[in-house]
Design an enzyme around this catalytic site. Structure first.
Site, PDB file in Angstrom:
ATOM      1  N   HIS A 159       0.816  -1.226   0.000  1.00 15.42           N
ATOM      2  CA  HIS A 159       0.000   0.000   0.000  1.00 15.42           C
ATOM      3  C   HIS A 159       0.842   1.265   0.000  1.00 15.42           C
ATOM      4  CE1 HIS A 159      -3.694  -2.179   0.396  1.00 15.42           C
ATOM      5  NE2 HIS A 159      -3.316  -2.765   1.507  1.00 15.42           N
ATOM      6  N   ASP A 195      -2.645 -10.286  -2.767  1.00 20.75           N
ATOM      7  CA  ASP A 195      -3.205  -9.899  -1.469  1.00 20.75           C
ATOM      8  C   ASP A 195      -4.693  -9.555  -1.657  1.00 20.75           C
ATOM      9  OD1 ASP A 195      -2.037  -8.579   1.384  1.00 20.75           O
ATOM     10  OD2 ASP A 195      -3.891  -7.641   0.640  1.00 20.75           O
ATOM     11  N   HIS A 197      -6.272  -7.060  -0.623  1.00 19.78           N
ATOM     12  CA  HIS A 197      -6.463  -5.617  -0.819  1.00 19.78           C
ATOM     13  C   HIS A 197      -5.682  -5.122  -2.040  1.00 19.78           C
ATOM     14  CE1 HIS A 197      -7.008  -6.500   3.520  1.00 19.78           C
ATOM     15  NE2 HIS A 197      -8.068  -5.746   3.343  1.00 19.78           N
ATOM     16  N   ASP A 284      -4.479 -12.844   2.997  1.00 18.04           N
ATOM     17  CA  ASP A 284      -5.735 -12.410   3.625  1.00 18.04           C
ATOM     18  C   ASP A 284      -6.931 -12.723   2.720  1.00 18.04           C
ATOM     19  OD1 ASP A 284      -4.734  -8.859   3.337  1.00 18.04           O
ATOM     20  OD2 ASP A 284      -4.653 -10.515   1.903  1.00 18.04           O
TER      21      ASP A 284
HETATM   22  N1  LIG Z   1     -12.211  -1.960   8.267  1.00 20.99           N
HETATM   23  C1  LIG Z   1     -11.096  -2.249   7.368  1.00 20.99           C
HETATM   24  C2  LIG Z   1      -9.848  -1.565   7.867  1.00 20.99           C
HETATM   25  C3  LIG Z   1      -8.685  -1.848   6.920  1.00 20.99           C
HETATM   26  N2  LIG Z   1      -7.466  -1.346   7.484  1.00 20.99           N
HETATM   27  C4  LIG Z   1      -6.269  -1.483   6.637  1.00 20.99           C
HETATM   28  C5  LIG Z   1      -6.157  -2.832   6.009  1.00 20.99           C
HETATM   29  C6  LIG Z   1      -4.768  -2.983   5.406  1.00 20.99           C
HETATM   30  C7  LIG Z   1      -4.524  -4.357   4.814  1.00 20.99           C
HETATM   31  C8  LIG Z   1      -3.127  -4.499   4.381  1.00 20.99           C
HETATM   32  S1  LIG Z   1      -2.747  -5.985   3.487  1.00 20.99           S
HETATM   33 ZN   LIG Z   2      -4.254  -7.131   2.522  1.00 20.40          ZN
END
Ligand SMILES: NCCCNCCCCCS
Ligand SMILES: [Zn+2]
Length: 343
Positions: A159, A195, A197, A284
């Site tokens: 990110h 991932d 995200h 994840d």
């Molecule tokens: N309610 C969701 C909060 C997400 N917060 C950041 C998630 C980062 C994932 C990195 S792989």
């Molecule tokens: Zn993630």
């Protein structure tokens, strides 16, 4: 398969503002410890410590002033008498000025962050640069002829963009490794982010370039973090047009559908014919992950690794997310085991 790992990750475990509550960050040291234990238990291969690298290597994908910010933030925070974790609290959104770097730490924290999921603590800089060094050492192994390597990075990096941290990420380990591959003589590199995200950082860093193809399979940003990137119509710009591929997938996605999207992404990589592949390995996507909404089973991670192996490319796996700590070791190492079996 060679694993690169640094104990320095234990220096970093801050808080995060999640769903309106200040709590210990989900991105916790037990994640890397559990994966390391599984690497050892399965006899995946040797485990090596990272080498030392000058921070100029991070500035090959991040701006020098951002790297300087990460290095100095904790000292600037404590210099005004604070001792708790540093968190951003204001961001230059919409028509607020983002072209002038504030001189005060509270302004800098928001200037260089996309969210409040990135605490700065006394050990964050040391841990973040050790994590980037882990990725650089893994890439050096590929450049020295290894067919594959596992960079057991913590904190993660996908990110983080050229000038901002976010989502538990500070230095973009995978992007730094991809750039190092090019600096080491490669002509083209593919960066595949699996991932849950969207890898907004890797996308952003290489968006206008054709020497790194970025591909990401992830929860649809219409209703998944990071919400503001990862749509299918983001296909690159300038020289990079056509070298950015997003596969947003709906909540509840399981293997058959996931495997189809992965097949398509691998087809794009095969057609691109890169010299090497960097995989941002987040697990994840697991069905029991506490902050994500896919339905992959542990066995699916074997299939994931085997599919990537069919590309027959020198491959660096860079650890990203995965928050069901009990299963993270099995799931992450299953990808690597599947890769070795499928190759
Ligand atoms: N309610 C969701 C909060 C997400 N917060 C950041 C998630 C980062 C994932 C990195 S792989
Ligand atoms: Zn993630």
């Amino acid at each position: 398969m060679l694993t690169i790992y640094s104990d320095a990750h234990h220096l970093h475990h801050g808080c995060e503002l999640k769903d309106g509550v200040l709590m210990p960050c989900f991105e916790q040291p037990g994640r890397a410890d559990t994966i390391l234990a599984r690497v050892r238990a399965t006899g995946l291969g040797p485990v090596a410590a990272p080498g030392e690298y000058d921070s100029v290597r991070y500035a090959r994908v991040h701006s020098p002033r951002y790297v300087r910010f990460l290095e100095r933030a904790w000292d600037e925070w404590t210099a005004i008498g604070r001792s708790h974790d540093a968190l951003p609290l204001i961001w230059p959104v919409r028509d607020l000025r983002g072209d002038i770097e504030p001189e005060f730490i509270d302004g800098k924290l928001g200037f260089y962050a996309m969210d409040a999921g990135v605490a700065i603590t006394a050990g964050t800089w040391k841990a973040a640069r050790a994590s980037a060094n882990v990725a650089l050492t893994g890439m050096d192994a590929l450049l020295a002829g290894e067919g594959s390597a596992f960079a057991l990075c913590r904190p993660p990096g996908h990110h983080a963009a050229a000038e901002y941290m976010g989502g538990y990420c500070y230095l973009n380990n995978a992007a730094i490794a991809a750039q190092s591959c090019l600096d080491g003589g490669a002509g083209k590199v593919a960066l595949l982010d699996v991932d849950y995200h969207h890898g907004n950082g890797g996308q952003s860093i290489f968006y206008q370039r054709d020497d790194v193809m970025f591909l990401s399979l992830h929860g649809d940003p219409k209703y998944s973090y990071p919400y503001f990137s990862g749509h299918r119509d983001e296909t690159g710009a300038g020289a990079g047009l056509g070298f950015n591929h997003n596969y947003p997938l709906p909540h509840g996605t399981g293997w058959p559908a996931y495997g189809e999207a992965l097949d398509h992404a691998c087809g794009q990589i095969a057609a691109y014919a890169p010299d090497a592949l960097v995989v941002s390995l987040g697990v994840d996507t697991f069905k029991d992950d506490p902050i994500s909404q896919f339905r992959l089973e542990s066995e699916d991670f074997l299939r994931l690794g085997a599919r990537i192996a069919k590309l027959d490319l020198p491959t660096l796996f860079v650890m990203e997310g995965g928050y069901m700590v009990d299963d993270i070791g099995i799931n992450a190492v299953n990808v690597l085991t599947g890769f070795q079996a499928g190759g």
